[in-house]
Design a protein around this motif. Structure first.
Motif, mmCIF file in Angstrom:
data_model
loop_
_atom_site.group_PDB
_atom_site.id
_atom_site.type_symbol
_atom_site.label_atom_id
_atom_site.label_comp_id
_atom_site.label_asym_id
_atom_site.label_seq_id
_atom_site.Cartn_x
_atom_site.Cartn_y
_atom_site.Cartn_z
ATOM 1 N N LEU A 144 -17.113 6.005 1.965
ATOM 2 C CA LEU A 144 -16.880 5.804 3.396
ATOM 3 C C LEU A 144 -18.138 6.114 4.204
ATOM 4 N N LYS A 172 -9.232 5.555 -7.808
ATOM 5 C CA LYS A 172 -10.615 5.100 -7.662
ATOM 6 C C LYS A 172 -11.280 5.849 -6.519
ATOM 7 N N PHE A 178 -9.302 14.606 2.291
ATOM 8 C CA PHE A 178 -9.617 13.215 1.998
ATOM 9 C C PHE A 178 -10.458 13.127 0.735
ATOM 10 N N GLY A 192 -4.288 3.106 -4.955
ATOM 11 C CA GLY A 192 -5.736 3.069 -5.178
ATOM 12 C C GLY A 192 -6.384 4.436 -5.189
ATOM 13 N N LEU A 193 -5.597 5.477 -5.431
ATOM 14 C CA LEU A 193 -6.144 6.830 -5.369
ATOM 15 C C LEU A 193 -6.810 7.245 -6.673
ATOM 16 N N PHE A 243 -11.702 9.908 -1.287
ATOM 17 C CA PHE A 243 -12.355 9.262 -0.145
ATOM 18 C C PHE A 243 -13.591 10.085 0.231
ATOM 19 N N LYS A 258 -15.035 -3.505 3.405
ATOM 20 C CA LYS A 258 -13.701 -3.995 3.022
ATOM 21 C C LYS A 258 -12.614 -3.617 4.021
ATOM 22 N N ASP A 271 -17.121 1.033 1.082
ATOM 23 C CA ASP A 271 -15.870 0.276 1.193
ATOM 24 C C ASP A 271 -15.273 0.309 2.592
ATOM 25 N N ILE A 272 -15.297 1.514 3.148
ATOM 26 C CA ILE A 272 -14.512 1.780 4.355
ATOM 27 C C ILE A 272 -15.412 2.352 5.439
ATOM 28 N N ARG A 310 -8.765 13.290 -2.500
ATOM 29 C CA ARG A 310 -8.074 12.061 -2.887
ATOM 30 C C ARG A 310 -9.021 10.921 -3.225
ATOM 31 N N HIS A 338 -13.502 5.960 -3.187
ATOM 32 C CA HIS A 338 -13.870 5.083 -2.083
ATOM 33 C C HIS A 338 -15.066 5.695 -1.363
#
Lengths: 210, 210
Positions: A86, A82, A104, A79-80, A109, A171, A147-148, A107, A84
């Motif tokens: 946080l 896309k 992060f 999933g890298l 995030f 998620k 998401d996170i 990548r 994310h």
DNA sequence: TAGATTGTTAATCGATTAACAATC
DNA sequence: TAGATTGTTAATCGATTAACAATC
């Protein structure tokens, strides 16, 4: 379709493959066989092939694997490809360290918000991100497609905060609080229990049975 | 004697037992059966008994386990009854966060020295501990009976620093650098690869096969 | 084509779970 | 003693490794 679940043992190894393939790629190496990778990574060639074939046939008989291609594919599996979004809950030392760690972001995030219950640090900025009061967390998560949630709060608050976040449609949790979170099945928890890790090291350091 | 090696799978679960037993103890609970613990911890009672019996019979038929006693015994197995002297190499955000985290000290893991190659922070203090230049590391380790080195440096330097420390008689590494350390067999490495952990979470968040 | 190496099936190994006799 | 629950052996399950036919 895709009925068989892939075991967490396999998933846990993917980031490591990804890392080594990235290094090979950076060295300009074009192809690699499972045997060569086996020598470098110190796992069996059989395991490498078995692991990869959970996701499809990325190799070619007689040739091996194309490094660039395999690297990209594993990245996608993880999933890298896309972004994310946080948030981090708890702006203590550890929270700040994570926000400041650039890799992060590289990548995909992206830290969008930081929350803390301590009024003294609310309004201050960490790497350009304002620390917000906890009261704003729920609406922020809903409005910013988060998401996170990264939990770097003491364990006493973690369970209740997690519940709130579940209700907001989070998620997954990256949980650094020293507590086990129990959340509905469709929500993922990845815990980093630092003191557990240190205790394991402590055990292994003792000389057993000699 | 004690010829069978205990698997790392078992060792990894010990800190978790320790944590739950500590909580029961704090609640003033005196005894617990494997079935009760199973319900709380969401693992099978069979596994709990099997795990514990690797180290001896801590229970009593018809009664269960004495919470206080089992807690203490697991603590001893994990080496928490002894003090460990640590150094931390790399005084960046993560290094500082770990030094500032009081709970390690509570368990007997004492930070004795901090080392960093950045001259700008050498001489400054973190929680009362002076940041020293890398050149002083080897003698410091030898003279202060250091067991564990915590590596919170970028991966580029980690391998070489680890080699130096192995030569100084370090017993184990708590490795946060994003690299696999290869050290002699009698030296232990416990790695915390934060980005691997985050990637695993990323994978699990994707909705697979529905 | 011949050699190399994958993808995949089969065999092995180890870890988890179940069952139950021992015993408090 | 009877009931409860461990310690431990046996059965099962899953993960790893080995082997090899398929194929580039």
């Amino acid at each position: 379709m895709e009925s068989r679940e892939i075991s967490q043992a396999v998933i846990s190894r993917l980031p490591r493959y990804f890392r080594y393939l990235g290094e090979l790629r950076d060295k300009g190496i074009e192809r690699v066989s499972s045997q060569e990778l086996s020598d470098i990574m110190r796992v069996t060639a059989s395991q490498i092939r078995q692991d990869l074939n959970n996701f499809g046939g990325f190799g070619q008989q007689g040739y091996g694997y194309n490094v660039e291609y395999l690297y990209e594919e594993i990245g996608k599996i993880l999933g890298l490809n896309k972004e994310h979004n946080l948030i981090i809950v708890g702006a203590g030392h550890l929270g700040q360290a994570l926000v400041n760690y650039m890799n992060f972001e590289r990548r995909g995030f992206i830290f969008r918000g930081i929350f803390d219950s301590d009024e003294k640090i609310q309004g201050t900025q960490i790497r350009g991100i304002t620390v917000r009061p906890m009261q704003e967390m729920e609406s922020f998560v809903r409005e910013n497609d988060i998401d996170i949630a990264v939990l770097t709060i003491p364990k006493t608050g973690a369970v209740q905060v997690a519940e709130q976040l579940v209700a907001c449609g989070i998620k997954g949790f990256w949980n650094f609080a020293h507590v086990d979170l129990h959340v509905p099945d469709h929500i993922q928890v990845e815990s980093v229990h630092l003191s557990d890790s240190l205790m394991k090291l402590s055990y292994n350091i003792l000389s057993h049975g000699e």
